[in-house]
Design an enzyme around this catalytic site. Structure first.
Site, PDB file in Angstrom:
ATOM      1  N   GLY A 152      67.440 -34.541  39.716  1.00  0.00           N
ATOM      2  CA  GLY A 152      68.404 -33.787  38.918  1.00  0.00           C
ATOM      3  C   GLY A 152      68.208 -32.287  38.872  1.00  0.00           C
ATOM      4  O   GLY A 152      68.666 -31.642  37.933  1.00  0.00           O
ATOM      5  N   LEU A 181      73.502 -41.877  44.575  1.00  0.00           N
ATOM      6  CA  LEU A 181      73.271 -42.666  45.792  1.00  0.00           C
ATOM      7  C   LEU A 181      74.152 -43.906  45.944  1.00  0.00           C
ATOM      8  O   LEU A 181      74.105 -44.559  46.979  1.00  0.00           O
ATOM      9  CB  LEU A 181      71.789 -43.042  45.896  1.00  0.00           C
ATOM     10  CG  LEU A 181      70.864 -41.836  46.116  1.00  0.00           C
ATOM     11  CD1 LEU A 181      69.407 -42.258  46.212  1.00  0.00           C
ATOM     12  CD2 LEU A 181      71.255 -41.051  47.366  1.00  0.00           C
ATOM     13  N   ILE A 234      81.040 -44.457  46.031  1.00  0.00           N
ATOM     14  CA  ILE A 234      82.069 -44.218  45.014  1.00  0.00           C
ATOM     15  C   ILE A 234      83.246 -45.165  45.261  1.00  0.00           C
ATOM     16  O   ILE A 234      83.794 -45.202  46.363  1.00  0.00           O
ATOM     17  CB  ILE A 234      82.556 -42.746  45.082  1.00  0.00           C
ATOM     18  CG1 ILE A 234      81.401 -41.798  44.764  1.00  0.00           C
ATOM     19  CG2 ILE A 234      83.711 -42.503  44.131  1.00  0.00           C
ATOM     20  CD1 ILE A 234      80.822 -41.943  43.371  1.00  0.00           C
ATOM     21  N   ASN A 271      81.058 -33.297  46.266  1.00  0.00           N
ATOM     22  CA  ASN A 271      79.688 -33.746  46.564  1.00  0.00           C
ATOM     23  C   ASN A 271      78.974 -32.622  47.298  1.00  0.00           C
ATOM     24  O   ASN A 271      79.602 -31.812  47.977  1.00  0.00           O
ATOM     25  CB  ASN A 271      79.750 -34.993  47.458  1.00  0.00           C
ATOM     26  CG  ASN A 271      78.370 -35.501  47.839  1.00  0.00           C
ATOM     27  OD1 ASN A 271      77.482 -35.633  46.997  1.00  0.00           O
ATOM     28  ND2 ASN A 271      78.170 -35.781  49.124  1.00  0.00           N
ATOM     29  N   HIS A 314      76.009 -32.095  50.170  1.00  0.00           N
ATOM     30  CA  HIS A 314      75.225 -32.808  51.181  1.00  0.00           C
ATOM     31  C   HIS A 314      74.246 -31.804  51.796  1.00  0.00           C
ATOM     32  O   HIS A 314      74.662 -30.712  52.196  1.00  0.00           O
ATOM     33  CB  HIS A 314      76.156 -33.389  52.246  1.00  0.00           C
ATOM     34  CG  HIS A 314      75.445 -34.286  53.203  1.00  0.00           C
ATOM     35  ND1 HIS A 314      75.128 -35.594  52.894  1.00  0.00           N
ATOM     36  CD2 HIS A 314      74.949 -34.064  54.437  1.00  0.00           C
ATOM     37  CE1 HIS A 314      74.473 -36.135  53.916  1.00  0.00           C
ATOM     38  NE2 HIS A 314      74.346 -35.235  54.867  1.00  0.00           N
ATOM     39  N   ASP A 369      80.801 -38.972  53.314  1.00  0.00           N
ATOM     40  CA  ASP A 369      80.457 -37.640  53.817  1.00  0.00           C
ATOM     41  C   ASP A 369      81.544 -37.043  54.699  1.00  0.00           C
ATOM     42  O   ASP A 369      81.288 -36.103  55.457  1.00  0.00           O
ATOM     43  CB  ASP A 369      79.125 -37.649  54.597  1.00  0.00           C
ATOM     44  CG  ASP A 369      77.936 -37.952  53.686  1.00  0.00           C
ATOM     45  OD1 ASP A 369      77.983 -37.593  52.504  1.00  0.00           O
ATOM     46  OD2 ASP A 369      76.961 -38.554  54.183  1.00  0.00           O
TER      47      ASP A 369
HETATM   48  C1  GRF Z   1      70.110 -32.795  46.929  1.00  0.00           C
HETATM   49  O1  GRF Z   1      69.425 -32.467  48.088  1.00  0.00           O
HETATM   50  C2  GRF Z   1      71.564 -33.000  47.238  1.00  0.00           C
HETATM   51  O2  GRF Z   1      72.007 -32.194  48.271  1.00  0.00           O
HETATM   52  C3  GRF Z   1      71.595 -34.433  47.654  1.00  0.00           C
HETATM   53  O3  GRF Z   1      70.684 -35.083  46.819  1.00  0.00           O
HETATM   54  C4  GRF Z   1      69.680 -34.154  46.409  1.00  0.00           C
HETATM   55  C5  GRF Z   1      69.571 -34.202  44.932  1.00  0.00           C
HETATM   56  O4  GRF Z   1      68.466 -33.482  44.447  1.00  0.00           O
HETATM   57  N1  GRF Z   1      72.941 -34.936  47.642  1.00  0.00           N
HETATM   58  P1  GRF Z   1      68.296 -33.241  42.892  1.00  0.00           P
HETATM   59  O5  GRF Z   1      68.319 -34.620  42.239  1.00  0.00           O
HETATM   60  O6  GRF Z   1      69.454 -32.398  42.444  1.00  0.00           O
HETATM   61  O7  GRF Z   1      66.991 -32.566  42.669  1.00  0.00           O
END
Ligand code: GRF
Length: 188
Positions: free
Chosen positions: A12, A85, A88, A102, A104, A145
């Site tokens: 997070g 993860l 959706i 989102n 990525h 994606d």
């Molecule tokens: C990030 O690298 C984001 O790009 C990906 O998941 C990761 C989340 O990291 N989708 P965090 O939980 O915000 O530290």
């Protein structure tokens, strides 16, 4: 007021960065953080800022009337996926068409799709000897994606960078750009 729900599964850091960015903002507010993991550190981070949180199971995510009721309860206008993860469901993509984004941690369309998340991405970038990588912020569509790209930022990969090094430089881009791009999407 435009209300955002952030969907998370783990650490997070993006979630916290977005909450901070909008705190005190009169027009945009992070109204809810939703996690599919009860022990996601993101929930503690949200708690620090008194942002309401909800934990949902995979089955609850699939339950349209329940989820729509939850999102209505908090007046949610936009959904931000920040390290979420689970897939959706269709109904959410339909309901939040161009109102769900989102991030990525690679330059899509490269290194996207099934199995491409977390460390696997940066390992693949290293293995392919890429000269650069970056972040992609995109609308969420039915194709994993594959939604329309809103923004990309690039960073050089040096031959000696490990996957951890690559992850760190990508993370810096996430911290720098994600909140302001969300703001642009909402204000456009
Ligand atoms: C990030 O690298 C984001 O790009 C990906 O998941 C990761 C989340 O990291 N989708 P965090 O939980 O915000 O530290």
């Amino acid at each position: 007021m435009a209300n955002i729900a952030i969907f998370v599964s783990g650490n997070g850091s993006n979630c916290e960065n977005i909450i901070r960015y909008f705190s005190g903002n009169q027009e945009i507010s992070v109204a809810l953080v939703i996690s599919n993991k009860a022990d996601a550190y993101a929930l503690e981070r949200a708690g620090k800022y008194n942002v309401p949180t909800a934990v949902i199971t995979r089955a609850e995510l699939a339950d349209e009337s329940r989820m729509i009721a939850l999102l209505r309860q908090y007046g949610i206008d936009y959904i931000v996926l920040a390290g979420f993860l689970l897939m959706i469901p269709q109904y959410l993509i339909r309901n939040f068409n161009r109102r769900m984004v989102n991030i990525h941690p690679a330059l899509l369309p490269k290194y996207g799709g099934k199995g491409m998340y977390g460390h696997y991405i940066h390992e693949a970038v290293r293995a392919a000897n890429e000269k650069e990588t970056g972040i992609t912020i995109h609308y969420v569509s039915e194709v994993c994606d594959g939604g329309e790209i809103i923004f990309q930022a690039r960073v050089a990969v040096s031959p000696t960078d490990t996957p951890d090094d690559i992850q760190a430089s990508v993370h810096r881009l996430e911290m720098e750009y994600f909140p302001s791009i969300i703001e642009k999407v909402i204000k456009q």
